[in-house]
Design an enzyme around this catalytic site. Structure first.
Site, PDB file in Angstrom:
ATOM      1  CB  SER A 140      21.368   9.352 -39.108  1.00 54.02           C
ATOM      2  OG  SER A 140      21.486   9.165 -37.707  1.00 54.02           O
ATOM      3  CE1 TYR A 153      26.255   7.189 -39.560  1.00 57.08           C
ATOM      4  CE2 TYR A 153      24.990   8.337 -37.873  1.00 57.08           C
ATOM      5  CZ  TYR A 153      25.064   7.388 -38.871  1.00 57.08           C
ATOM      6  OH  TYR A 153      23.953   6.645 -39.205  1.00 57.08           O
ATOM      7  CE  LYS A 157      24.334   8.540 -42.184  1.00 61.37           C
ATOM      8  NZ  LYS A 157      23.780   7.831 -43.364  1.00 61.37           N
TER       9      LYS A 157
END
Length: 266
Positions: A140, A153, A157
């Site tokens: 991401s 997250y 990532k």
């Protein structure tokens, strides 16, 4: 790498980026095994793709489970009669707002990072022996920048990007290609149904650039595989943000603090 005739596995393939990547591979003559936790949705996707393209099989499973990874690899090799050439580690989760709880951290680490590690452990030795193989990691833009509103997250990532980078450095001269996908907003369930991530995290993405279709992202990934390009940036402004971050880290952090305050106040 030319994917025509290649045997491929795509995780998180019931919809979104995974389904679009599977279709793009099939359109280029690849043979694809799909896997996803959502067995019902996966079956519908397999039927749609098989009707249009053929050469596609599916097995419901957990992309972070070593046993389920082995199962879909065996399925692909049995059905298509050749070793897996391409593995697309696409499955991901956006669980946990702010600092999050232990369960959210465990799930995010398992799916967003360890799923990639476990797949590479099973495939890379054979690829090195044959001198051919390709690993696609869906990370991401949060892996290059950060994710306001979700520590899990942002952290996992970053880790997924770091692992893909390590694979490329360690095995890129041994026949193993690696590409790492780092988009911002893509029109998928991960963006619209966050499963516990905060509304602030969603808005941080949608207010930072355009929301692309999965098909647009898949086309960028296919070009990266064909050209053996490591970093895949469907949103061009991510590179500008990344350069600004590296040029003056403190200034970048202050800017992100202001952006976070803006998101929280609206």
């Amino acid at each position: 790498m030319d994917v025509h005739g290649a045997v491929c596995v795509v995780t998180g393939a019931a919809g979104g980026i995974g389904a679009a990547l599977a279709e793009a591979l099939l359109e280029r003559g690849a043979k694809v095994a799909l896997t996803d936790l959502d067995g019902e949705r996966l079956s519908a996707t397999r039927e749609r793709l098989a009707t249009a393209h053929g050469d596609v099989v599916a097995a419901a499973g957990d992309a972070s489970s070593a046993a389920d990874i082995a199962e879909v690899i065996v399925l692909a090799e049995r059905e298509f009669g050749a070793p897996v050439d391409v593995y697309v580690a696409n499955a991901g989760v956006g669980v946990g707002a702010d600092l999050a709880d232990e369960a959210s951290w465990a799930t995010a680490i398992d799916v967003n990072l360890m799923a990639h590690v476990r797949a590479a452990q099973q495939l890379v030795p054979g690829w090195v022996e044959r001198g051919r193989g390709y690993f696609v990691s869906t990370a991401s833009a949060a892996g290059l920048l950060t994710q306001i509103g979700s520590s899990t997250y942002a952290t996992t990532k970053h880790a997924a990007l770091a692992f893909a980078e390590w694979l490329a450095v360690s095995y890129g001269d041994k026949g193993v290609g690696v590409s790492c996908l780092c988009p911002m907003g893509v029109d998928t369930n991960l963006l619209t149904e966050t499963g516990g991530a905060s509304r602030v995290a969603q808005r941080a993405v949608t207010e930072s650039g355009p929301v692309l279709t999965p098909a647009q992202v898949a086309d960028d990934v296919m070009r990266a595989i064909e050209n053996e390009t490591f970093l895949v940036l469907p949103h061009a402004n991510v590179l500008d943000m990344y350069r600004a971050k590296g040029a003056d880290y403190d200034r970048w952090i202050r800017g992100m603090q202001r952006f976070g305050a803006h998101l929280a106040s609206n």
